[in-house]
Write an enzyme that holds these catalytic residues in place. Structure first.
Site, PDB file in Angstrom:
ATOM      1  N   TYR A   1      36.862  13.719 -70.214  1.00 20.13           N
ATOM      2  CA  TYR A   1      36.030  15.173 -70.131  1.00 20.13           C
ATOM      3  C   TYR A   1      36.859  15.765 -68.830  1.00 20.13           C
ATOM      4  O   TYR A   1      36.123  17.172 -68.740  1.00 20.13           O
ATOM      5  CB  TYR A   1      34.108  14.682 -70.157  1.00 20.13           C
ATOM      6  CG  TYR A   1      34.263  14.067 -70.789  1.00 20.13           C
ATOM      7  CD1 TYR A   1      34.403  13.692 -72.006  1.00 20.13           C
ATOM      8  CD2 TYR A   1      32.540  13.401 -70.413  1.00 20.13           C
ATOM      9  CE1 TYR A   1      33.871  13.189 -73.303  1.00 20.13           C
ATOM     10  CE2 TYR A   1      32.447  12.275 -71.663  1.00 20.13           C
ATOM     11  CZ  TYR A   1      32.257  12.613 -72.147  1.00 20.13           C
ATOM     12  OH  TYR A   1      31.886  11.739 -73.537  1.00 20.13           O
TER      13      TYR A   1
ATOM     14  N   LYS B   1      36.999  -1.216 -70.632  1.00 24.40           N
ATOM     15  CA  LYS B   1      38.236  -1.344 -71.632  1.00 24.40           C
ATOM     16  C   LYS B   1      39.614  -1.884 -71.033  1.00 24.40           C
ATOM     17  O   LYS B   1      40.745  -1.509 -70.753  1.00 24.40           O
ATOM     18  CB  LYS B   1      37.928   0.042 -72.709  1.00 24.40           C
ATOM     19  CG  LYS B   1      38.854  -0.764 -73.755  1.00 24.40           C
ATOM     20  CD  LYS B   1      37.743  -1.485 -74.505  1.00 24.40           C
ATOM     21  CE  LYS B   1      38.839  -2.252 -76.182  1.00 24.40           C
ATOM     22  NZ  LYS B   1      38.383  -3.395 -76.739  1.00 24.40           N
TER      23      LYS B   1
ATOM     24  N   ASP C   1      33.330  -2.329 -75.877  1.00 21.12           N
ATOM     25  CA  ASP C   1      32.998  -2.744 -77.041  1.00 21.12           C
ATOM     26  C   ASP C   1      31.850  -3.803 -76.902  1.00 21.12           C
ATOM     27  O   ASP C   1      30.801  -4.057 -77.563  1.00 21.12           O
ATOM     28  CB  ASP C   1      33.902  -2.641 -77.902  1.00 21.12           C
ATOM     29  CG  ASP C   1      35.352  -3.415 -77.774  1.00 21.12           C
ATOM     30  OD1 ASP C   1      34.785  -3.606 -76.484  1.00 21.12           O
ATOM     31  OD2 ASP C   1      35.960  -3.761 -78.191  1.00 21.12           O
TER      32      ASP C   1
ATOM     33  N   ASP D   1      28.644   8.358 -70.991  1.00 22.07           N
ATOM     34  CA  ASP D   1      27.567   9.650 -71.904  1.00 22.07           C
ATOM     35  C   ASP D   1      27.310   8.236 -73.147  1.00 22.07           C
ATOM     36  O   ASP D   1      26.087   8.478 -73.652  1.00 22.07           O
ATOM     37  CB  ASP D   1      28.998  10.150 -72.119  1.00 22.07           C
ATOM     38  CG  ASP D   1      28.755  11.732 -72.828  1.00 22.07           C
ATOM     39  OD1 ASP D   1      27.218  11.594 -73.215  1.00 22.07           O
ATOM     40  OD2 ASP D   1      29.391  11.934 -73.764  1.00 22.07           O
TER      41      ASP D   1
ATOM     42  N   ASP E   1      22.911   7.359 -74.137  1.00 22.45           N
ATOM     43  CA  ASP E   1      22.416   7.588 -75.062  1.00 22.45           C
ATOM     44  C   ASP E   1      22.276   6.346 -76.335  1.00 22.45           C
ATOM     45  O   ASP E   1      20.666   6.602 -76.834  1.00 22.45           O
ATOM     46  CB  ASP E   1      23.813   8.777 -75.898  1.00 22.45           C
ATOM     47  CG  ASP E   1      23.460  10.410 -75.872  1.00 22.45           C
ATOM     48  OD1 ASP E   1      22.792  10.417 -74.944  1.00 22.45           O
ATOM     49  OD2 ASP E   1      23.605  10.958 -76.540  1.00 22.45           O
TER      50      ASP E   1
HETATM   51 MG    MG Z   1      25.717  12.840 -73.978  1.00 20.82          MG
END
Ligand code: MG
Ligand code: NAI
Length: 342
Positions: free
Chosen positions: A123, A172, A205, A229, A233
């Site tokens: 990001y 990962k 995963d 992130d 959620d």
């Molecule tokens: Mg978010």
């Protein structure tokens, strides 16, 4: 005490005033500075957040941020204001607790904290379009020892502070050994200094699978920016829904409280937004940035009791729901009563 308030877009204009009411009830002398940022601000000013606002946030030290509407296509001059603020204000950790609350949409027994690295990964580098027709896009994934050490210490120190037993390192590394592999290696090195806390690891995963199948297996999740992130959620579903979940971006000098949800354009402007996430984010600011844990506990108890008494916003109850403002008022009344009694 000073606070920089940035409502942003959409339901930010509803949930942030609710959280501000709670803070004003607790701290009548709190000096509040308001500033704009986000998509609507960009439309009016040509940039999504000003340098002056970032300086104001730095000076205040404490920030309450709503959400910004960010389009999923490139717009000249636009970038996510919160991602920029996290980087420039060096708030290296994004702490997202997800705990059971007494609503039908939550899962009993869930009590976990996602500790997400906040300053690097995919990001924070400049995305590029390397073809004039925009047919190829690239982004750099950045992982450094320094940032990984810092976030790892934050996770283990939080584990001690919050009396937690287990830190799960999520990565990962099997596919990305130079970046996620480095994150994993450094996180385990830091874990050596906290032998009182158990440590384990999951590939991201597999972590997603366990998050759905058995969320109570998790205690503290230590992970990089993008995985944190997404997983937070996902975990939010077990905490009752996106409207309930708080977050604090924490650095050495600055704390930015922001609910995990976005601007929720589908419900914005209707008084339907759940302000719990924003109010509990303010409680995190009180606990970790202003270091007044007893007052934070008062807020958390007032939220729990208000919900326990059957005050639900529209995300939980279709008929007979209270509005965003009514919910906040109920919490303020409880806090006033607690102050009067003490
Ligand atoms: Mg978010
Ligand atoms: P969203 O979190 O805004 O909404 C997802 C779903 O959750 C919607 O159905 C919404 O109604 C519901 N919801 C969210 N907050 C709620 C609340 N307080 N009370 C009740 N229901 C709530 O995510 P979405 O729809 O993917 O994104 C919308 C916009 O928000 C996008 O422009 C996105 O870029 C932005 N966004 C901004 C974030 C930030 O500024 N930190 C974080 C996530 C998204």
């Amino acid at each position: 005490m000073e606070l920089c308030v940035i409502e942003g877009d959409g339901v930010g204009h509803e949930v942030i005033p609710a959280a501000v009411e709670v803070l004003k009830t607790l701290f009548p002398n709190l000096k509040i500075h308001r500033a704009g940022a986000g998509w609507d601000y960009f439309q009016a000013h040509g940039f999504p957040v000003s340098e002056a606002t970032i300086e104001l946030a730095r000076r205040c030290g404490a920030v309450l941020f709503g959400a910004a509407n960010s389009p999923s296509y490139p717009v000249d001059g636009y970038y996510s204001p919160i991602v920029r603020m996290r980087r420039l204000l060096k708030v290296h950790a994004n702490i997202r607790p997800i705990s059971y609350l007494p609503v039908s949409t939550a899962r009993a027994g869930v009590d976990l904290i996602v500790v997400r690295e906040n300053t690097e990964d995919v990001y924070l580098s400049q995305e590029k379009s390397s073809n004039i027709n925009g047919e190829k896009g690239t982004v750099q994934k950045i992982v450094t020892r320094a940032a990984t050490e810092k976030i790892s210490h934050t996770a283990f120190q939080l584990a001690r502070l919050a009396k937690r037993r287990l830190v799960t390192i999520v990565h990962k590394g099997n596919v990305l050994p130079q970046t996620d592999g480095l994150f994993r290696r450094v996180a385990f090195e830091v874990a050596e200094q906290y032998k009182d806390i158990q440590t384990d690891e999951l590939l991201v995963d597999t972590a997603a699978y366990w998050m759905v199948k058995e969320p109570t297996r998790f205690d503290i999740i230590l992970t990089s920016n993008q995985y944190g992130d997404i997983l937070s959620d996902m975990a939010a579903a077990w905490g009752g829904g996106l409207g309930f979940i708080p977050a604090l971006n924490l650095g050495d000098d600055v704390g930015i409280a922001e609910p995990v949800h976005g601007s929720a354009p589908d419900i914005a402007g209707k008084g339907m937004a759940n302000p719990t996430g924003a109010i509990l984010s303010a409680a995190m600011l009180i606990r970790y940035h202003w270091q007044k844990p007893q007052i934070a506990e008062q807020v958390e108890a007032a939220v729990r009791n208000t919900i326990d008494e059957g005050a639900y916003t529209a995300d939980v109850k279709a008929n007979g729901a209270v509005t965003t403002g009514e919910f906040a008022q109920l919490i303020c009344q409880k806090l006033q009563a607690a102050t009067a009694a003490s």
